[in-house]
Structures are given as C-alpha cells and as structure tokens.
Design an enzyme around this catalytic site. Structure first.
Site, PDB file in Angstrom:
ATOM      1  N   LYS A 111       0.843  -1.198   0.000  1.00 27.77           N
ATOM      2  CA  LYS A 111       0.000   0.000   0.000  1.00 27.77           C
ATOM      3  C   LYS A 111       0.878   1.247   0.000  1.00 27.77           C
ATOM      4  CE  LYS A 111      -3.863   0.217   2.238  1.00 27.77           C
ATOM      5  NZ  LYS A 111      -4.978   0.221   1.292  1.00 27.77           N
ATOM      6  N   ALA A 115       4.590   2.596   1.597  1.00 28.68           N
ATOM      7  CA  ALA A 115       5.651   2.899   0.631  1.00 28.68           C
ATOM      8  C   ALA A 115       6.154   4.331   0.789  1.00 28.68           C
ATOM      9  CB  ALA A 115       5.148   2.675  -0.790  1.00 28.68           C
ATOM     10  N   GLU A 137       6.619  -9.834   4.029  1.00 37.11           N
ATOM     11  CA  GLU A 137       7.942  -9.326   4.409  1.00 37.11           C
ATOM     12  C   GLU A 137       7.900  -7.811   4.330  1.00 37.11           C
ATOM     13  OE1 GLU A 137      11.944  -7.720   3.509  1.00 37.11           O
ATOM     14  OE2 GLU A 137      10.750  -8.422   1.821  1.00 37.11           O
TER      15      GLU A 137
END
Length: 188
Positions: A111, A115, A137
């Site tokens: 999402k 980021a 991860e």
C-alpha cells in the site's frame, strides 16, 4: 487474462471461501478511529497484517542463507504494533486465509501509505490452488525505526483470471508452502 472486479471478488469470497475472514467493502475506520484501509477495493483486496511477527536480528552475526536459514536470526513478537529496526526487516502473516482457484493467479503490491514511509511490502504471487495465510515481508529502508500496524491494511492483492485452467497447479506440485498457517520461514 482480465483483472477481476470487486463484484467477482465478493462472489468468490462468499460462494467459494476464497478469503476468510472477508470484508465486502473498504474499511477506513474501526471504533471511530482511522485505520490504514483494508477489504474489497475496485479491482483487488487490501489484506491485513496479523499480530504475529518475526523481527530480523543480526546478534548472531550469521549469513542469511535461504538454503540453510537459521531461525535464531528472528525474534518472535506478538502485538498490535511492530517496530522494525532501521535498515532491517520483519516477517508477518495475513489475518486472511486464502484459497486461490485453479484458474487464478494473484499479484500483491504494498500500500502507498507504507511505501511513502520507506517501508516496502514484499509478497510473492499466490499461485493457482495455493491456500494458506500469506507470509508478508516488511523491509524498513530508512535509517529510523518504522511501525507496522496489526489488523490494518498493508498490501493489495490483485486477482488475474485465466481463460483456461492451468495444467499443473501449486497443489498438484505439492508446493512446500501449501496450507501454511502462521509466519512461515524459508524452506527448501
């Protein structure tokens, strides 16, 4: 191979138990508090992170080897918020359990909320007839500690349906991550 819409996702989730638990619409607040959104979106499904984490540590000064991974490289942690050390990573799992149809492949992307904070979410494709909790991860690419919020959206799964069924599915191959529950470490 068309990307599937919110109507298809709702139908598959409700009729075929493709996603459990399932949110039929986009959830942006819980109990009056804003959350990173999760649930069905226009052409995908925003998955949530559970409270189960494995945080990478280098206290053993070992080499990270996918063929001989040492579980001591992780610290197990359970909580509503996970703090990932600078330039490190953590593994988690989804709240949702997936059952992917034989003629569907999924691609998962992080999402933008995460980021934009330098947190990269990595998930491999969910192959035809794979099922389980997705191991996530989270890479903290920043020089500062980073927060991951459990039970909130972390990534979006996009469903791609083929016009023909694959010859060999993940289940047919006896995939090593089939039916995984909890955070699953690397296997050979």
């Amino acid at each position: 191979m068309p990307v599937k819409s919110d109507r298809w996702i709702r139908r598959m989730a409700l009729e075929h138990r493709m996603i459990e638990p399932f949110e039929a619409s986009q959830v942006k607040a819980v109990g009056g508090k804003s959350v990173v959104s999760y649930g069905t979106s226009s052409y995908g499904y925003d998955i949530r992170c559970s409270t189960e984490f494995r945080i990478f540590t280098n206290i053993n000064s070992t080499i990270v080897d996918p063929k001989a991974f040492d579980e001591k490289n992780f610290v197990a942690y359970q909580g509503e918020v996970c703090i990932i050390p600078p330039n490190s990573f953590a593994l988690a799992r989804t709240v949702e359990y997936f059952r992917i149809p034989r003629n569907v492949l999924t691609i998962c992307l992080g999402k933008s909320t995460y980021a934009r904070c330098g947190i990269i979410v990595n998930v491999t494709p969910l192959e035809p007839e794979w099922e389980g909790h997705v191991t996530l991860e989270f890479s903290n690419t920043t020089p500062l500690p980073a927060k991951i919020y459990a039970n909130e959206g972390v990534a979006q799964v996009i469903f791609i349906e083929s016009d023909e069924v694959c010859e060999t599915s993940y289940r047919d191959r006896g995939g090593k991550y089939q039916g995984q529950k909890g955070v699953t470490l690397p296997r050979i």
